[in-house]
Motif scaffolding. Structure first.
Motif, PDB file in Angstrom:
ATOM      1  N   ARG A  18     -23.875  18.096 -14.264  1.00 21.59           N
ATOM      2  CA  ARG A  18     -23.089  17.468 -13.141  1.00 21.59           C
ATOM      3  C   ARG A  18     -21.975  18.084 -12.926  1.00 21.59           C
ATOM      4  O   ARG A  18     -21.271  18.230 -11.907  1.00 21.59           O
ATOM      5  CB  ARG A  18     -22.868  15.851 -13.942  1.00 21.59           C
ATOM      6  CG  ARG A  18     -22.059  15.107 -12.712  1.00 21.59           C
ATOM      7  CD  ARG A  18     -21.904  13.638 -13.388  1.00 21.59           C
ATOM      8  NE  ARG A  18     -20.823  12.905 -12.830  1.00 21.59           N
ATOM      9  CZ  ARG A  18     -20.413  12.603 -11.740  1.00 21.59           C
ATOM     10  NH1 ARG A  18     -21.553  12.905 -10.605  1.00 21.59           N
ATOM     11  NH2 ARG A  18     -19.430  12.025 -11.209  1.00 21.59           N
ATOM     12  N   GLU A  19     -21.341  18.469 -14.136  1.00 14.79           N
ATOM     13  CA  GLU A  19     -20.061  19.308 -13.791  1.00 14.79           C
ATOM     14  C   GLU A  19     -20.254  20.583 -12.971  1.00 14.79           C
ATOM     15  O   GLU A  19     -19.217  20.781 -12.067  1.00 14.79           O
ATOM     16  CB  GLU A  19     -19.330  19.595 -14.977  1.00 14.79           C
ATOM     17  CG  GLU A  19     -18.655  18.466 -15.863  1.00 14.79           C
ATOM     18  CD  GLU A  19     -18.353  18.873 -17.155  1.00 14.79           C
ATOM     19  OE1 GLU A  19     -18.078  19.879 -17.374  1.00 14.79           O
ATOM     20  OE2 GLU A  19     -18.391  17.760 -18.048  1.00 14.79           O
ATOM     21  N   LEU A  20     -21.065  21.250 -13.149  1.00 14.10           N
ATOM     22  CA  LEU A  20     -21.550  22.420 -12.470  1.00 14.10           C
ATOM     23  C   LEU A  20     -21.837  22.111 -10.800  1.00 14.10           C
ATOM     24  O   LEU A  20     -21.312  22.849 -10.065  1.00 14.10           O
ATOM     25  CB  LEU A  20     -22.712  23.259 -12.899  1.00 14.10           C
ATOM     26  CG  LEU A  20     -22.305  23.841 -14.572  1.00 14.10           C
ATOM     27  CD1 LEU A  20     -23.440  24.473 -15.033  1.00 14.10           C
ATOM     28  CD2 LEU A  20     -21.188  24.891 -14.180  1.00 14.10           C
ATOM     29  N   ARG A  21     -22.653  21.030 -10.657  1.00 18.65           N
ATOM     30  CA  ARG A  21     -22.870  20.719  -9.353  1.00 18.65           C
ATOM     31  C   ARG A  21     -21.335  20.428  -8.679  1.00 18.65           C
ATOM     32  O   ARG A  21     -21.240  20.760  -7.281  1.00 18.65           O
ATOM     33  CB  ARG A  21     -23.740  19.411  -9.316  1.00 18.65           C
ATOM     34  CG  ARG A  21     -25.145  19.843  -9.710  1.00 18.65           C
ATOM     35  CD  ARG A  21     -25.904  18.346  -9.335  1.00 18.65           C
ATOM     36  NE  ARG A  21     -25.703  17.344 -10.070  1.00 18.65           N
ATOM     37  CZ  ARG A  21     -26.147  16.845 -11.033  1.00 18.65           C
ATOM     38  NH1 ARG A  21     -26.948  17.642 -11.784  1.00 18.65           N
ATOM     39  NH2 ARG A  21     -25.876  15.645 -11.739  1.00 18.65           N
ATOM     40  N   ILE A  22     -20.546  19.721  -9.256  1.00 25.91           N
ATOM     41  CA  ILE A  22     -19.332  19.307  -8.683  1.00 25.91           C
ATOM     42  C   ILE A  22     -18.525  20.693  -8.340  1.00 25.91           C
ATOM     43  O   ILE A  22     -17.931  20.636  -7.175  1.00 25.91           O
ATOM     44  CB  ILE A  22     -18.509  18.204  -9.339  1.00 25.91           C
ATOM     45  CG1 ILE A  22     -19.155  16.835  -9.489  1.00 25.91           C
ATOM     46  CG2 ILE A  22     -16.998  18.209  -8.969  1.00 25.91           C
ATOM     47  CD1 ILE A  22     -18.777  16.124 -10.732  1.00 25.91           C
ATOM     48  N   LEU A  23     -18.579  21.595  -9.435  1.00 22.76           N
ATOM     49  CA  LEU A  23     -17.811  22.827  -9.273  1.00 22.76           C
ATOM     50  C   LEU A  23     -18.250  23.551  -7.819  1.00 22.76           C
ATOM     51  O   LEU A  23     -17.464  23.926  -7.375  1.00 22.76           O
ATOM     52  CB  LEU A  23     -17.940  23.616 -10.575  1.00 22.76           C
ATOM     53  CG  LEU A  23     -17.107  24.885 -10.719  1.00 22.76           C
ATOM     54  CD1 LEU A  23     -15.495  24.329 -10.337  1.00 22.76           C
ATOM     55  CD2 LEU A  23     -17.295  25.519 -11.805  1.00 22.76           C
ATOM     56  N   VAL A  24     -19.627  23.769  -7.975  1.00 28.39           N
ATOM     57  CA  VAL A  24     -20.153  24.523  -6.714  1.00 28.39           C
ATOM     58  C   VAL A  24     -19.681  23.784  -5.256  1.00 28.39           C
ATOM     59  O   VAL A  24     -19.152  24.314  -4.510  1.00 28.39           O
ATOM     60  CB  VAL A  24     -21.827  24.320  -6.935  1.00 28.39           C
ATOM     61  CG1 VAL A  24     -22.516  24.494  -5.520  1.00 28.39           C
ATOM     62  CG2 VAL A  24     -22.440  25.000  -7.769  1.00 28.39           C
ATOM     63  N   ARG A  25     -19.904  22.309  -5.580  1.00 32.20           N
ATOM     64  CA  ARG A  25     -19.063  21.709  -4.175  1.00 32.20           C
ATOM     65  C   ARG A  25     -17.793  21.775  -3.940  1.00 32.20           C
ATOM     66  O   ARG A  25     -17.401  21.927  -2.803  1.00 32.20           O
ATOM     67  CB  ARG A  25     -19.605  20.232  -4.388  1.00 32.20           C
ATOM     68  CG  ARG A  25     -21.067  19.957  -3.986  1.00 32.20           C
ATOM     69  CD  ARG A  25     -21.687  18.653  -4.361  1.00 32.20           C
ATOM     70  NE  ARG A  25     -23.162  18.452  -4.066  1.00 32.20           N
ATOM     71  CZ  ARG A  25     -24.226  19.111  -4.863  1.00 32.20           C
ATOM     72  NH1 ARG A  25     -23.840  19.849  -5.561  1.00 32.20           N
ATOM     73  NH2 ARG A  25     -25.222  18.801  -4.223  1.00 32.20           N
TER      74      ARG A  25
END
Length: 149
Positions: A59-66
């Motif tokens: 989830r943290e990586l998805r948010i970081l990508v966005r």
């Protein structure tokens, strides 16, 4: 009832782990985020993309990508940022470079070696063509007579 169950099974699509609060309002940016996320490995689950994983780190990586996309980074810049931070392992499909060349070459080389070994073994098992010599025929006849009937 069975027909309804079958229809539901055919209609159901795999659920992604992306939460509604993570989705970007800009459809084009969200599509880019999904494409990038599909190629990134969840470091907890290891063989799942971060889009498919429910892990907190995913989830943290998805948010970081966005966040990186909203900041104006290109797709490759986002990937490179994550590789710099987490290493090449974060990519589901590793790049071809000096660190991964063995991974890319080993499989085809092993496949060719295995096929070559099978061909060699099959060739060795094939009986020689032609007639038996008189000595070989006598030995075969002797073996045949010694077998119980």
């Amino acid at each position: 009832m069975r027909a309804l169950m079958l229809a539901l099974c055919l209609v159901v699509t795999p659920a992604l782990a992306v939460n509604p609060d993570e989705i970007l309002p800009d459809v084009a940016l969200e599509q880019r985020a999904r494409e990038i996320s599909a190629g990134l490995r969840c470091l907890v689950c290891q063989n799942q993309s971060i889009d498919d994983s429910d892990a907190d780190l995913a989830r943290e990586l998805r948010i970081l990508v966005r966040e990186r996309l909203l900041a104006g980074d290109s797709d490759e810049a986002v990937r490179q940022f994550l590789v710099d931070r987490y290493g090449e392992y974060v990519l589901l499909n590793p790049r071809l470079n000096e660190h991964t060349v063995l991974l890319w070459i080993a499989a085809p080389v092993l496949l060719l070696a295995g096929l070559g070994g099978l061909a060699f073994a099959a060739r060795r098992r094939r009986p020689p063509a032609g007639e038996l010599s008189a000595e070989e025929q006598a030995a075969l006849d002797e073996l045949d007579r010694s077998l119980p009937r």
